[in-house]
Write an enzyme that holds these catalytic residues in place. Structure first.
Site, PDB file in Angstrom:
ATOM      1  N   GLU A   1       0.888  -1.179   0.000  1.00 21.33           N
ATOM      2  CA  GLU A   1       0.000   0.000   0.000  1.00 21.33           C
ATOM      3  C   GLU A   1       0.914   1.215   0.000  1.00 21.33           C
ATOM      4  OE1 GLU A   1      -3.296  -0.137  -0.023  1.00 21.33           O
ATOM      5  OE2 GLU A   1      -3.703  -2.216   0.533  1.00 21.33           O
TER       6      GLU A   1
ATOM      7  N   CYS B   1      -1.875   9.274   2.728  1.00 19.48           N
ATOM      8  CA  CYS B   1      -1.666   8.756   1.364  1.00 19.48           C
ATOM      9  C   CYS B   1      -2.807   9.171   0.469  1.00 19.48           C
ATOM     10  CB  CYS B   1      -1.531   7.247   1.398  1.00 19.48           C
ATOM     11  SG  CYS B   1      -2.934   6.449   2.185  1.00 19.48           S
TER      12      CYS B   1
HETATM   13  P1  NAD Z   1       8.875   4.594   4.149  1.00 20.50           P
HETATM   14  O1  NAD Z   1       8.757   3.756   2.927  1.00 20.50           O
HETATM   15  O2  NAD Z   1      10.065   5.440   4.308  1.00 20.50           O
HETATM   16  O3  NAD Z   1       8.823   3.669   5.462  1.00 20.50           O
HETATM   17  C1  NAD Z   1       7.745   2.805   5.729  1.00 20.50           C
HETATM   18  C2  NAD Z   1       8.212   1.684   6.656  1.00 20.50           C
HETATM   19  O4  NAD Z   1       9.150   0.862   5.967  1.00 20.50           O
HETATM   20  C3  NAD Z   1       8.918   2.159   7.918  1.00 20.50           C
HETATM   21  O5  NAD Z   1       8.473   1.371   9.000  1.00 20.50           O
HETATM   22  C4  NAD Z   1      10.385   1.886   7.614  1.00 20.50           C
HETATM   23  O6  NAD Z   1      11.173   1.665   8.756  1.00 20.50           O
HETATM   24  C5  NAD Z   1      10.289   0.617   6.794  1.00 20.50           C
HETATM   25  N1  NAD Z   1      11.423   0.324   5.927  1.00 20.50           N
HETATM   26  C6  NAD Z   1      12.372   1.162   5.452  1.00 20.50           C
HETATM   27  N2  NAD Z   1      13.245   0.491   4.654  1.00 20.50           N
HETATM   28  C7  NAD Z   1      12.817  -0.794   4.619  1.00 20.50           C
HETATM   29  C8  NAD Z   1      13.269  -1.968   3.934  1.00 20.50           C
HETATM   30  N3  NAD Z   1      14.328  -1.951   3.145  1.00 20.50           N
HETATM   31  N4  NAD Z   1      12.569  -3.112   4.106  1.00 20.50           N
HETATM   32  C9  NAD Z   1      11.469  -3.152   4.893  1.00 20.50           C
HETATM   33  N5  NAD Z   1      11.002  -2.078   5.567  1.00 20.50           N
HETATM   34  C10 NAD Z   1      11.651  -0.912   5.424  1.00 20.50           C
HETATM   35  O7  NAD Z   1       7.540   5.446   4.214  1.00 20.50           O
HETATM   36  P2  NAD Z   1       7.161   6.596   5.254  1.00 20.50           P
HETATM   37  O8  NAD Z   1       7.911   7.829   4.925  1.00 20.50           O
HETATM   38  O9  NAD Z   1       7.228   6.051   6.633  1.00 20.50           O
HETATM   39  O10 NAD Z   1       5.620   6.812   4.942  1.00 20.50           O
HETATM   40  C11 NAD Z   1       5.115   7.730   4.020  1.00 20.50           C
HETATM   41  C12 NAD Z   1       4.698   7.016   2.760  1.00 20.50           C
HETATM   42  O11 NAD Z   1       3.705   6.035   3.082  1.00 20.50           O
HETATM   43  C13 NAD Z   1       4.037   7.943   1.770  1.00 20.50           C
HETATM   44  O12 NAD Z   1       4.506   7.665   0.476  1.00 20.50           O
HETATM   45  C14 NAD Z   1       2.558   7.593   1.887  1.00 20.50           C
HETATM   46  O13 NAD Z   1       1.791   7.883   0.746  1.00 20.50           O
HETATM   47  C15 NAD Z   1       2.630   6.128   2.155  1.00 20.50           C
HETATM   48  N6  NAD Z   1       1.387   5.660   2.753  1.00 20.50           N
HETATM   49  C16 NAD Z   1       0.566   4.836   2.022  1.00 20.50           C
HETATM   50  C17 NAD Z   1      -0.649   4.416   2.545  1.00 20.50           C
HETATM   51  C18 NAD Z   1      -1.587   3.530   1.765  1.00 20.50           C
HETATM   52  O14 NAD Z   1      -2.501   2.957   2.366  1.00 20.50           O
HETATM   53  N7  NAD Z   1      -1.434   3.401   0.455  1.00 20.50           N
HETATM   54  C19 NAD Z   1      -1.016   4.842   3.822  1.00 20.50           C
HETATM   55  C20 NAD Z   1      -0.160   5.684   4.519  1.00 20.50           C
HETATM   56  C21 NAD Z   1       1.046   6.082   3.990  1.00 20.50           C
END
Ligand code: NAD
Length: 472
Positions: free
Chosen positions: A229, A263
């Site tokens: 997501e 998001c």
């Molecule tokens: P991010 O991708 O930086 O981090 C998300 C999570 O992934 C964190 O817990 C992080 O520690 C973890 N992570 C980082 N590197 C990883 C790896 N290599 N393997 C596994 N996990 C890893 O995102 P963010 O900045 O925390 O969140 C914002 C983003 O989330 C925005 O793009 C937003 O649109 C999206 N988002 C999407 C939805 C949806 O339902 N589509 C909902 C909320 C937020």
């Protein structure tokens, strides 16, 4: 021993909290323990699992004050934190009510009269949930609740940017004996997230496209399902017949609630030429009435920008738009107050698709408004993006709005309202383009995707099958 991670407070800018990610060996042991305990969770049966979740709900209600306090420290905003807890509690009830029907095993007739089919489903033993910082509680539990009811054990790794809520939440989990062995929340950053993908049987990831791609690739190498997501750049289209009062209020809410850190925020607004000026005038008037939740957390509607790196992205998008000729009607800059980063609701016009603010995810309270001449032009503009999460269309006549909505490449489209998927969880939806991959996290599929289907094909008569070799 893993390296501690210092955590910034979004209101003060101070690093006032520390997390220590589990060493890789311990994480593997934890996953193995959860996977073993899942067998008893499954044997408990659906009724037993529902009972355990209801007990958890009561424990959360009792520990609500501490959970609220921690969420507020994580995010710097109060009313949305209260809403997150309410919504989490009601999602427990909703899933407990729906699960018995959705998980019912069925017996079916087949095309061959002497062979019957029993259809059953087996949960994935251990589900990994990796979540972002914008709704720390909601997004770390949205997939967890249906996975638990399906009979899976779950390990959750919330974002390292907002980890404070985990301690009070863990206290509520530890109070429920059946739950504490099969549900874990672990602290950590990207490395811990990556290690989880290596040690679970299915992964639900919510976050950015860049990380989602890494998670998807790692999961594909292990042949485990990944539900991704990801980000969005949701458009709103306002047709000439739209109710302006309604459209401006809905779009303002859809764009700036949670300071635009959602998001499914409306990030681009396309308005029919004919009503463009009136629309902008009303939107600006309403946006100017919103206040920052500063100096106290109770004071206004707009909380701080939670992640410092996001403040830099919002500034960059604003600067890029201004350099390319955008006009600011209100807001327009990222401010530093009390050590936190803030941005007032910002309305921009004279924008175009050469600007980052119209093409890249901004994740801030920015409302760029662009005119269009025909609905076809609006549809083309809405689809001119790598994202396809959700959208909104406004028109007096619902069928006219739906006719436009049919052509938008996105999974959920609100008609005469904005961001309705945040509130209405019954409709199944898939993300289009780079906004995600995998089954729907809403509607019935949200729970059935945690199970592998199994078919028992049972011969009911002792007769020779017509397709066997004739060996008589
Ligand atoms: P991010 O991708 O930086 O981090 C998300 C999570 O992934 C964190 O817990 C992080 O520690 C973890 N992570 C980082 N590197 C990883 C790896 N290599 N393997 C596994 N996990 C890893 O995102 P963010 O900045 O925390 O969140 C914002 C983003 O989330 C925005 O793009 C937003 O649109 C999206 N988002 C999407 C939805 C949806 O339902 N589509 C909902 C909320 C937020």
């Amino acid at each position: 021993m893993s390296k501690p991670i210092e955590i910034r407070n979004p209101r003060t800018g101070k690093y006032d909290y520390v997390i220590i990610p589990p060493p890789p060996k311990l994480l593997i042991q934890q996953c193995n323990r959860l996977r073993r305990a899942q067998q008893s969770w499954l044997r408990l049966g659906l009724e037993g699992r529902i009972e355990a979740l209801q007990q958890w709900k009561q424990a959360i209600i009792s520990g609500r004050d501490k959970l609220t306090e921690a969420l507020v420290a994580d995010t710097g905003r109060l009313s949305i934190s209260v809403m997150e807890i309410d919504s989490f509690l009601s999602s427990i009830d909703r899933w407990c009510k729906l699960a018995p029907k959705l998980l019912e095993e069925t017996e079916k007739e087949t095309a061959v009269p002497f062979i019957k089919l029993e259809q059953t489903a087996v949960p994935y033993p251990l589900v990994g949930v990796i979540s972002p910082w914008n709704f720390p509680l909601l997004l770390s539990t949205i997939d967890t609740i249906p996975a638990l009811l399906a009979g899976c054990a779950v390990i959750v790794k919330p974002s390292e940017i907002t980890p404070r809520f985990m301690a009070p939440l863990l206290a509520t989990i530890n109070a429920i004996p059946q739950l504490r062995d099969i549900l874990s929340f672990v602290e950590g950053g990207g490395e811990t997230g990556a290690a989880i993908v290596q040690n679970v049987d299915l992964v639900c990831f919510t976050g950015s496209v860049a990380t989602g791609r890494k998670v998807g690739e790692a999961a594909a190498k292990r042949f485990i399902p990944a539900f991704l997501e990801l980000g969005g750049k949701d458009p709103a289209i306002v047709l000439a017949s739209a109710d302006l009062e309604l459209a401006t209020s809905a779009i303002l809410w859809g764009s700036v609630v949670n300071t635009g850190q959602s998001c499914l925020s409306i990030e681009r607004i396309y308005v029919a030429n004919f009503i463009f000026e009136q629309f902008v005038e009303r939107l600006v008037a309403k946006a100017e009435r919103l206040q920052l939740a500063y100096p106290t957390v109770e004071s206004g509607e707009i909380g701080p920008i939670i992640a410092e790196r996001q403040a830099a992205i919002i500034s960059d998008h604003l600067l890029d738009a201004l350099e390319k000729g955008a006009v600011v009607h209100c807001g327009g800059k990222v401010e530093d107050s009390g050590g936190g980063w803030w941005c007032r609701p910002t309305v921009l016009t004279q924008v175009n698709h050469e600007m980052k603010v119209m093409t890249e995810e901004t994740f801030g309270p920015i409302m760029p408004v662009m005119p269009f001449s025909t609905p076809e032009e609006a549809i083309n503009l809405a689809n001119d993006t790598i994202y396809g999460l959700s959208a909104a269309v406004f028109a007096q006549d619902e069928t006219k709005a739906l006719a436009v909505a049919q052509h938008i490449d996105a999974g959920a489209i609100s008609i005469n309202d904005a961001a309705l998927t945040a509130l209405i969880h019954e409709g199944e939806k898939n993300s289009f383009k780079f906004s995600g991959l995998g089954g729907s996290r809403m509607g019935p599929a949200a729970i059935t995707r945690f199970m592998r289907k199994k078919a028992f094909l049972i011969k009911t008569k002792s007769i020779a099958d017509p397709w066997w070799f004739n060996t008589q």
